[in-house]
Design an enzyme around this catalytic site. Structure first.
Site, mmCIF file in Angstrom:
data_model
loop_
_atom_site.group_PDB
_atom_site.id
_atom_site.type_symbol
_atom_site.label_atom_id
_atom_site.label_comp_id
_atom_site.label_asym_id
_atom_site.label_seq_id
_atom_site.Cartn_x
_atom_site.Cartn_y
_atom_site.Cartn_z
ATOM 1 N N HIS A 83 0.669 -1.088 -0.109
ATOM 2 C CA HIS A 83 0.146 -0.084 0.122
ATOM 3 C C HIS A 83 0.859 0.924 -0.135
ATOM 4 C CE1 HIS A 83 -0.139 -0.392 4.460
ATOM 5 N NE2 HIS A 83 -0.262 0.633 4.197
ATOM 6 N N ASP A 219 1.655 -7.683 2.459
ATOM 7 C CA ASP A 219 1.285 -6.325 2.379
ATOM 8 C C ASP A 219 2.895 -5.938 2.134
ATOM 9 O OD1 ASP A 219 0.729 -3.692 1.592
ATOM 10 O OD2 ASP A 219 -0.078 -3.788 3.435
ATOM 11 N N SER A 639 4.299 2.034 8.410
ATOM 12 C CA SER A 639 3.786 0.999 7.409
ATOM 13 C C SER A 639 5.270 0.634 6.493
ATOM 14 C CB SER A 639 2.839 1.447 6.426
ATOM 15 O OG SER A 639 1.164 1.819 7.468
#
Length: 703
Positions: A83, A219, A639
């Site tokens: 992402h 991810d 992240s």
């Protein structure tokens, strides 16, 4: 003996601070914190964290100003989340070559894809310059203070550039402005996409699973840093650039982890507000989060309707949809958590303790003399303005293409042409937006703003809609799009000729919107400045009241370390477990016919159904472990942060928090707050068995 006594005293003080809480700056890591890390299982010397040639901080990067990443090879490969690479992957995707849908693997350097406006930044040095900042800001108003800090930033940047022209300095406030640190960075701006799995796996679970546990999302995405071939240093994109060769990189481990093992996350957490007053938390819940949820409910529904109807539109808006949905759901979860744990009441009770401490004259000084009555009054005065500006930002800022252009042409657009004949002209990006979607979104934003914001905070255009268009926002928007040339390719606008410039109704809309925003801003700024002063004093009072404990500053997108253990949590009768397996993803894949978030390509089901996962399966469980939990302290910006074991080896990438603790940005719940990471062995398995990326696996050399 004296040193031992100090360490013991420090550990006793730290024992009231749970090991899993804290976003610690590395350059001044408290001794007591390091000693606690060792007690928990960290096995490296302290200088392996910072300030040595092979320190971990040397290969953790700020990824494009909104995520984190880690260098994992001698040729500059960088791991981050899928992402985090989403916008880059999306920008290279077309209906004919949909890398978002089908994934991407560059089989050679020449196939690696460059990305505009992306970069990685390495932190080179950090130090406390509070006394210097205080000397140049003392007695000045807020604007003058900011100008003085900007001047100092430029001065320090000039100083480091004399040593190395590729360096620059940023000055950031810590502890609500009670401290200031200067950080030296080096940015590499040639960053190329190397590998991504299909979205079905990189975003497996979609919005259904976002912020949830258990998770099976793979991810990750892979980029490569490119450098000047002569210096191995930063360079703007050029076909002649070569892969960057770092001195050190993160060792990638196939050994895995078990329940209770030490785990450490290093990255760039964005923003937390854990020193925020109870009044500030109430505003966050009732105004900021609530307006975001309400407006994005409408926006996301419109985007989804058009995206579902067209593959081209899906590609155009997918990045925008995902970004908007992420913090829409975060705000929902945060409000739920604030209420479920009674956070505002808890914070008020803690503030009562600070009041009692301050009631002793010896504890009160100009830095800690918090006026709680004034603070409450300021937040009450601020509420209607914060409500209006929150709706303005959610409704008009970077929303539809029309509104974006209307604002941009009035605010911050660089004119073209000669000094005597300057004009503004938009680049043709008509392949990036859908006209009918844009119209519907613009009309919906106007209508919703009018319904939720008092007339005193509405621009003049709303009176026009009410009188000339009988309150019909769709009719007004259709007229606006037909009469304005903002979306007409090749139109030149001449801002120096204000009369003709403002004849365009779209330009007028932008002018009125910005005028209203400035008016609200002029009213809210002095109140916010006063609130900031009281919040600063409240933070200082807390630090002094608890001076026997180490305290970390709120996150501000500077490098931080958090540590703790691998492990799950209990909530009611639910035992989270601490990792997920292929069977759990296969169970969800079976629901793909009814839930698009769980729909995958047949090859993915085959890969997850393997009987043996070779070197990537866990030696203890004999399974491929997909995602896992630690109690490391993270937030947005983390992240892509590398997750290390006690030996400093990479075992995963952080990508999410859990739903049960979404108020952790303002209050860390040691029982519930968890960091969700993708197991690095799952990453490597997909690179190997799906991507057949032999050259990358060899380059990384996992052990």
């Amino acid at each position: 003996m004296k040193k031992t006594a100090l360490i013991v005293a420090g550990l006793m003080a730290l024992s009231t601070v749970h090991a899993d809480e804290g976003m610690w700056t590395l350059y001044n890591l408290p001794d007591a914190v390091y000693e606690q890390m060792v007690n928990e299982g960290f096995q490296l010397p302290c200088d392996m964290l910072y300030n040595s040639p092979n320190a971990i901080s040397n290969y953790v990067v700020n990824f494009s100003g909104y995520c984190s990443g880690v260098v994992v090879s001698p040729d500059g490969l960088v791991f981050t989340n899928h992402h985090c690479g989403f916008s880059a992957i999306n920008s290279h995707s077309t209906v004919e070559h949909d890398y978002m849908l089908n994934g991407f693997y560059a089989k050679s350097y020449s196939e690696e894809l460059p990305n505009e406006k992306m970069f990685v930044s390495f932190m080179k040095e950090q130090k406390d310059i509070t006394s210097r900042v205080n000397a140049i800001t003392r007695g000045k108003e807020t604007d003058a203070q900011e100008a003085a800090i900007d001047s100092l930033t430029n001065l320090l940047t000039d100083s480091v550039k004399r040593i190395d022209k590729t360096l620059h300095v940023e000055i950031d406030p810590f502890y609500e402005g009670n401290k200031y640190f200067a950080t030296v960075y080096q940015d590499f701006k040639d960053l190329r996409l190397v590998f991504t799995v299909p979205k079905s796996m990189g975003k497996f679970g979609g919005e259904t699973d976002n912020w949830m546990w258990p998770r099976q999302t793979c991810d990750f995405s892979v980029f490569r840093i490119y450098a000047d071939p002569k210096t191995n240093g930063p360079a703007d994109y050029s076909p002649s650039n070569v892969p960057y060769h770092p001195e050190h990189w993160a060792p990638v481990s196939l050994e895995g982890y078990k329940d209770g093992d030490f785990a450490m996350t290093v990255g760039y957490p964005g923003t937390t507000n854990r020193y925020l007053s109870s009044y500030g938390i109430k505003q966050r819940r009732d105004i900021e989060n609530t307006s975001r949820i309400q407006v994005r409910d409408i926006k996301l529904a419109i985007l989804k309707k058009y995206m579902d109807a067209s593959e081209k539109t899906r590609i155009q808006y997918e990045d925008s949809y995902v970004g908007s949905a992420n913090y829409w759901k975060n705000s929902i979860g945060m409000n739920k958590c604030i209420d479920s744990i009674g956070l505002i009441r808890q914070k008020a009770e803690y503030e009562a303790k600070i009041r009692a401490w301050l009631s002793n004259p010896k504890n009160k000084n100009s830095a800690t003399d918090v006026d709680f009555a004034l603070l409450e009054q300021l937040y009450n005065r601020n509420a209607p303005l914060a409500h209006a500006i929150g709706y303005w930002q959610e409704s008009f800022w970077k929303n539809s293409e029309f509104l974006t252009r209307a604002i941009k042409i009035n605010f911050g657009m660089q004119p073209k042409g000669t000094p005597d004949n300057q004009y503004c002209e938009f680049d043709d990006n008509s392949n990036e937006w859908n006209l009918e979607l844009d119209k519907e979104l613009t009309a919906a934003m106007f209508k919703n703003y009018a319904a939720n914001v008092p007339e005193e905070y509405q621009p003049e255009l709303f009176k026009t809609i009410k009188t000339k268009f009988k309150g019909n926002y769709e009719k007004y928007t259709a007229w606006l799009y037909s009469k304005s040339k903002l979306l007409v390719k090749g139109t030149k606008f001449y801002p120096d000729n204000q009369k003709d410039f403002l004849k365009d109704p779209g330009v007028q809309v932008g002018f009125q919107l910005m005028l209203q925003y400035a008016e609200i801003g002029s009213q809210i700024k002095p109140i916010m400045d006063s609130i900031a002063q009281q919040e600063k004093k409240l933070c200082q009072a807390k630090l002094e009241m608890e001076m026997n404990k180490p305290h970390y500053s709120d996150a501000n997108f500077t490098m931080r370390l958090s540590y703790g253990q691998v492990g799950g949590y209990m909530i009611g009768n639910f035992n989270s477990g601490y990792y997920t397996t292929t069977q759990s993803i296969l169970d969800k894949m079976k629901q793909g016919a009814n839930n698009a978030d769980y729909k995958v390509e047949p090859i993915m089901e085959q890969l997850m159904s393997a009987k043996n996962f070779g070197p990537y399966q866990d030696k203890r469980t004999k399974q491929l472990q997909l995602c896992f939990l630690t109690n490391n302290d993270i937030t947005g910006g983390n992240s892509g942060s590398p997750m290390f074991d006690g030996k400093g080896r990479l075992i995963g990438l952080a990508f999410d928090g859990n739903w049960d603790s979404l108020s952790s940005d303002i209050n860390f719940d040691t029982h519930l707050a968890r960091c969700i990471g993708v197991d690095i062995r799952y990453v490597l398995y997909m690179m190997d068995k799906w991507g057949h990326a032999d050259r990358l696996i060899k380059e990384i050399s996992p052990k």
